[in-house]
Design a protein around this motif. Structure first.
Motif, PDB file in Angstrom:
ATOM      1  N   SER A 246       0.829  -1.211   0.000  1.00 19.23           N
ATOM      2  CA  SER A 246       0.000   0.000   0.000  1.00 19.23           C
ATOM      3  C   SER A 246       0.857   1.252   0.000  1.00 19.23           C
ATOM      4  N   ILE A 247       2.038   1.194   0.633  1.00 23.23           N
ATOM      5  CA  ILE A 247       2.943   2.348   0.621  1.00 23.23           C
ATOM      6  C   ILE A 247       3.413   2.634  -0.804  1.00 23.23           C
ATOM      7  N   ALA A 248       3.806   1.585  -1.523  1.00 17.61           N
ATOM      8  CA  ALA A 248       4.354   1.754  -2.866  1.00 17.61           C
ATOM      9  C   ALA A 248       3.352   2.352  -3.828  1.00 17.61           C
ATOM     10  N   HIS A 249       2.076   2.105  -3.608  1.00 17.01           N
ATOM     11  CA  HIS A 249       1.055   2.574  -4.556  1.00 17.01           C
ATOM     12  C   HIS A 249       0.162   3.646  -3.947  1.00 17.01           C
ATOM     13  N   ALA A 250       0.668   4.317  -2.915  1.00 17.41           N
ATOM     14  CA  ALA A 250      -0.086   5.411  -2.301  1.00 17.41           C
ATOM     15  C   ALA A 250      -0.324   6.513  -3.325  1.00 17.41           C
TER      16      ALA A 250
END
Length: 420
Positions: A402-406
Motif C-alpha cells: 500500500s505504501i508503494a502505490h499510495a
C-alpha cells in the motif's frame, strides 16, 4: 538530440528536466570536491579529535535545526528564486573562505563557522530543489527522473568529486574551493533557465511558518502510508548509523584491511550504485515498486548480518558493492513513492520531514554505535543493526504494497506538468 543525450535525458521528460538534471550534476561535482577538501582543510588546522568530530556534526546540525522550516518556506515562496538565492549565498560563503585562505588568515574557528553557515544555505537549497522534479515531469516519469538525479549524485558526488577535491587540495589549499564556487555558479545559471510558474505553489499565503510546519507534520501523521515510510526511514537510519559509525575501526582492527583497504571499502558502495544505475532502466519495468521496496529493505537486513559475520576484507568489499547497488535503488524508489503520493503544495514540508528524520536517525545511531562497540566488540553494532532492521521489516512487510502505490487512486495527483 544525440543518442547519448536521449539516454541521459529522454525527450519525454522535457526541457525543464534537462536544466534541472544539469544543475544537479554540476552542484554535485562541487559538493563532491568539498567532501574531500573540507575534511582535509579541517585536518590542516587541527589534530583534535573533538574538533574533527564537531566538523562532521556541523554538516548535519542545520538539517536538525532548520530542515522543517526550509520545507515550509519551499511551499510558501517562489521555489526557483529560493534555490537561486540559497546557492548565491553558498557562493558568497565559500568566496569568503577562499579570501581567508589566500590571506593566510584561516583558522579552525573560521573553518567550523564556514561549514555551519554553508550547511544552513545548503538546507534551503536542497529542500527546495527536491520539490522541483514533480513539477517538471509527469507522475509516471518520476522513477526515470529520480534515476538520472541519483546517478548524478553517485557519479559526481561520490566517485568523481572526492578524488578531484583531494588532488586540487594537494595542488593548493584554495583551489578546490575556487572550483566549487565556479560549479555552483554554473548550477545557478542552469536553474535560472528552467521555466516554472512564478510565485509560490500555494498562491497567497496568510499563515505563519510555524503553522505550515505543523500542517505538514499533521499531513504525514494522517497519511498512513507516508507515516509508515517516514518511520522506516528514521529507524533504518538509526541502525545504519550505529553500524557505520565504527566502520573505519571495523575495517582496520577487525578485518585488518589497512588505510587503502578502508578506502576501497567505502568506494565499493559507490561502484555498486553506479552498476545499479546502468541497469535500472532495464530491470525497473519488470518489477513493481512494492517488490523493489521489499527487496531493498530485505537486502539491508542481510547486509548487516553479512558484515557481522565477515572475517576478510575482500568479502566485505563484495558486500559493500551489493550495499551500494540496493542503496541506490532504495533511494530512487522511496523518493519516487513519496513524490507520487504527496500533493505539490506539500512537497517541501513532507520532504523536509523525511530529510530531518534521516539525519536524526543518523545522529542517534552514531551516538549509540560507539558505546555498543565499546562494550560488546566491533561487530556488535552490525548485530544490533541486523536484529533491529529485521524486526522493523517484519512489522511493516504487509504495508509495503500500500505504501508503494499510495496516491494511485487520487485524481489530483495524476496531472501532467507543462514542459514549456
Amino acid at each position: 538530440m544525440s543518442r547519448l543525450g536521449e539516454a541521459l535525458a529522454p525527450t519525454r521528460l522535457g526541457t525543464p528536466f534537462r536544466w534541472l538534471m544539469s544543475a544537479s550534476w554540476s552542484s554535485n561535482i562541487g559538493d563532491g570536491i568539498a567532501l574531500a577538501a573540507g575534511p582535509l582543510l579541517v585536518a590542516s588546522q587541527t589534530r583534535s579529535p573533538t574538533l574533527v568530530a564537531m566538523a562532521a556534526l556541523l554538516q548535519r546540525l542545520p538539517w536538525l535545526l532548520l530542515g522543517l522550516w526550509a520545507g515550509a518556506i519551499a511551499d510558501r515562496l517562489d521555489r526557483k528564486r529560493i534555490i537561486i538565492v540559497a546557492n548565491a549565498l553558498r557562493v558568497l560563503v565559500v568566496v569568503a573562505l577562499c579570501g581567508f585562505i589566500v590571506s593566510d588568515q584561516v583558522s579552525i574557528g573560521i573553518v567550523l563557522a564556514t561549514m555551519f553557515v554553508y550547511g544552513v544555505c545548503e538546507v534551503f537549497a536542497d529542500s527546495t530543489t527536491g520539490t522541483l522534479l514533480p513539477m517538471v515531469v509527469r507522475r509516471d516519469d518520476l522513477r526515470t527522473g529520480q534515476v538520472r538525479l541519483q546517478a548524478g549524485f553517485l557519479t559526481a558526488n561520490q566517485l568523481v568529486g572526492p578524488p578531484v577535491g583531494a588532488f586540487l587540495f594537494a595542488a593548493g589549499m584554495v583551489w578546490p574551493f575556487v572550483t566549487q564556487v565556479l560549479l555552483v555558479v554554473v548550477a545557478i545559471g542552469l536553474v535560472s533557465r528552467m521555466e516554472l510558474p512564478r510565485g509560490g505553489v500555494r498562491g497567497a499565503v496568510d499563515t505563519h511558518v510555524r503553522a505550515d510546519i505543523v500542517d505538514g507534520l499533521r499531513w504525514v501523521r494522517h497519511h498512513a502510508a507516508m507515516r509508515t515510510l517516514a518511520l522506516v526511514i528514521l529507524t533504518f537510519n538509526i541502525t545504519w548509523g550505529a553500524a557505520w559509525s565504527v566502520l573505519v575501526l571495523y575495517s582496520l582492527d577487525h578485518l585488518h584491511m589497512g588505510a587503502v583497504g578502508f578506502g576501497l571499502l567505502t568506494t565499493a558502495s559507490a561502484v555498486g550504485g553506479v552498476l545499479a544505475t546502468t541497469n535500472f532502466d532495464r530491470l525497473s519495468p519488470r518489477f513493481s515498486l512494492a517488490t523493489l521496496m521489499k527487496v531493498c529493505l530485505l537486502a539491508e537486513v542481510v547486509t548487516h548480518l553479512a558484515l557481522a559475520l565477515a572475517t576478510t576484507g575482500w568479502v566485505a568489499i563484495i558486500i559493500m558493492t551489493v550495499f551500494g547497488a540496493y542503496a541506490f535503488t532504495w533511494g530512487t524508489v522511496s523518493n519516487t513513492v513519496r513524490q507520487r503520493a504527496v500533493p505539490t503544495a506539500y512537497q517541501g514540508r513532507v520532504g523536509s520531514v523525511y530529510m530531518t528524520g534521516l539525519f536524526l536517525g543518523l545522529v542517534i545511531g552514531q551516538a549509540i554505535g560507539g558505546p555498543i562497540a565499546e562494550h560488546w566488540g566491533l561487530t556488535a553494532p552490525f548485530w544490533f543493526a541486523f536484529v533491529g532492521t529485521a524486526l522493523i521489516l517484519a512489522l511493516v512487510w504487509r504495508q509495503l504494497g500500500s505504501i508503494a502505490h499510495a496516491g494511485d487512486d487520487d485524481p489530483d495527483l495524476k496531472g501532467h506538468p507543462d514542459h514549456g
